[in-house]
Design a protein around this motif. Structure first.
Motif, short mmCIF file in Angstrom:
data_model
loop_
_atom_site.label_atom_id
_atom_site.label_comp_id
_atom_site.label_asym_id
_atom_site.label_seq_id
_atom_site.Cartn_x
_atom_site.Cartn_y
_atom_site.Cartn_z
N VAL A 9 0.84 -1.19 0.00
CA VAL A 9 0.00 0.00 0.00
C VAL A 9 0.88 1.24 0.00
CG1 VAL A 9 -1.72 1.30 1.31
CG2 VAL A 9 -1.81 -1.19 1.31
N LYS A 10 0.51 2.19 -0.84
CA LYS A 10 1.15 3.50 -0.83
C LYS A 10 0.10 4.46 -0.27
CE LYS A 10 3.42 6.55 -4.15
NZ LYS A 10 3.75 6.68 -5.58
N ALA A 11 0.47 5.17 0.80
CA ALA A 11 -0.49 6.05 1.47
C ALA A 11 0.14 7.41 1.77
CB ALA A 11 -0.96 5.41 2.78
N GLY A 12 -0.69 8.43 1.70
CA GLY A 12 -0.27 9.78 2.09
C GLY A 12 -0.68 10.02 3.53
N ILE A 13 0.20 10.66 4.29
CA ILE A 13 -0.08 10.96 5.70
C ILE A 13 -0.05 12.48 5.88
CG2 ILE A 13 0.58 10.58 8.10
CD1 ILE A 13 -0.10 7.97 6.70
N PHE A 14 -1.14 13.02 6.37
CA PHE A 14 -1.24 14.45 6.68
C PHE A 14 -1.08 14.61 8.19
CE2 PHE A 14 -3.71 13.71 2.86
CZ PHE A 14 -3.30 14.74 2.02
N TYR A 15 -0.24 15.52 8.60
CA TYR A 15 -0.02 15.75 10.03
C TYR A 15 0.53 17.15 10.24
CZ TYR A 15 4.88 14.47 8.96
OH TYR A 15 6.14 14.40 8.44
N SER A 16 0.82 17.51 11.47
CA SER A 16 1.35 18.83 11.78
C SER A 16 2.71 18.71 12.44
CB SER A 16 0.41 19.59 12.74
OG SER A 16 -0.82 19.84 12.12
N GLY A 17 3.51 19.74 12.26
CA GLY A 17 4.81 19.83 12.91
C GLY A 17 5.02 21.25 13.41
N ILE A 18 6.00 21.40 14.26
CA ILE A 18 6.36 22.73 14.74
C ILE A 18 7.86 22.92 14.57
CG2 ILE A 18 4.46 22.98 16.38
CD1 ILE A 18 6.43 22.18 18.62
N LEU A 19 8.25 24.16 14.49
CA LEU A 19 9.65 24.52 14.48
C LEU A 19 9.92 25.06 15.87
CD1 LEU A 19 12.25 24.81 12.86
CD2 LEU A 19 11.52 27.09 12.21
N THR A 20 10.68 24.30 16.64
CA THR A 20 10.88 24.67 18.04
C THR A 20 12.01 25.68 18.18
OG1 THR A 20 12.36 22.79 18.35
CG2 THR A 20 10.05 22.47 18.88
N GLY A 21 11.85 26.57 19.15
CA GLY A 21 12.88 27.54 19.48
C GLY A 21 13.72 27.01 20.62
N CYS A 22 14.34 27.92 21.33
CA CYS A 22 15.22 27.49 22.42
C CYS A 22 14.46 27.20 23.71
CB CYS A 22 16.29 28.56 22.69
SG CYS A 22 15.65 30.04 23.48
N ALA A 23 13.16 27.55 23.75
CA ALA A 23 12.31 27.33 24.91
C ALA A 23 12.73 28.15 26.12
CB ALA A 23 12.23 25.84 25.26
N CYS A 24 13.42 29.24 25.87
CA CYS A 24 13.80 30.16 26.96
C CYS A 24 12.59 31.03 27.30
CB CYS A 24 14.95 31.05 26.53
SG CYS A 24 16.42 30.13 26.04
N ALA A 25 12.55 31.53 28.51
CA ALA A 25 11.43 32.35 28.95
C ALA A 25 11.27 33.60 28.08
CB ALA A 25 11.60 32.75 30.41
N ASP A 26 12.37 34.15 27.57
CA ASP A 26 12.29 35.36 26.77
C ASP A 26 12.42 35.09 25.26
OD1 ASP A 26 14.92 34.58 26.82
OD2 ASP A 26 15.73 36.59 27.16
N ASP A 27 12.22 33.85 24.85
CA ASP A 27 12.31 33.48 23.43
C ASP A 27 11.12 34.09 22.69
OD1 ASP A 27 12.65 32.37 20.96
OD2 ASP A 27 12.37 30.30 21.60
N PRO A 28 11.36 34.99 21.73
CA PRO A 28 10.26 35.63 21.01
C PRO A 28 9.69 34.76 19.87
CG PRO A 28 12.33 36.46 20.20
CD PRO A 28 12.65 35.52 21.34
N THR A 29 10.29 33.62 19.63
CA THR A 29 9.85 32.77 18.53
C THR A 29 8.48 32.17 18.84
OG1 THR A 29 12.15 32.15 18.19
CG2 THR A 29 10.50 30.85 17.04
#
Length: 113
Positions: free
Chosen positions: A64-84
């Protein structure tokens, strides 16, 4: 090992596509190559939808050949002052599922498409 028993039992019937999609969508995201299929994000999120592209039979295997739709994120540094901002990005990948016609054991691999 992943077993797609409902899909195997529905093989050759009109219910096959629905059974396959349901079983793929119930798999844990870690059982699919979602992380490797990321194009814009750096981390795959839970929750995915499947689309059947094609099927074939070959020496005791349903391929079977199947397409998978999903979501991803681009993570930042996770610092408290991270503006991303953490925004979800739509992702898509194509996988091949090889379902053994005797045991329903299924091998899943990412296709380069």
């Amino acid at each position: 090992m992943i077993r797609l028993t409902k899909a195997l039992n529905a093989w050759g019937t009109p219910e096959f596509e629905g059974a396959l999609k349901q079983e793929i969508e119930q798999l844990d995201g870690a059982q699919l190559p979602l992380q490797q299929g990321l194009k814009t994000g750096s981390y795959a999120l839970a929750g995915h939808k499947a689309m059947l592209i094609s099927t074939s039979e070959d020496a005791g295997i349903i391929r079977v050949k199947a397409g998978i739709f999903y979501s991803g994120i681009l993570t930042g540094c996770a610092c408290a002052d991270d503006p991303t901002p953490v925004n979800e990005e739509s992702e898509y990948c194509v996988v091949q599922l090889d379902i053994d016609k005797q045991t329903a054991e299924t091998a899943i691999s990412l296709l380069a498409e």
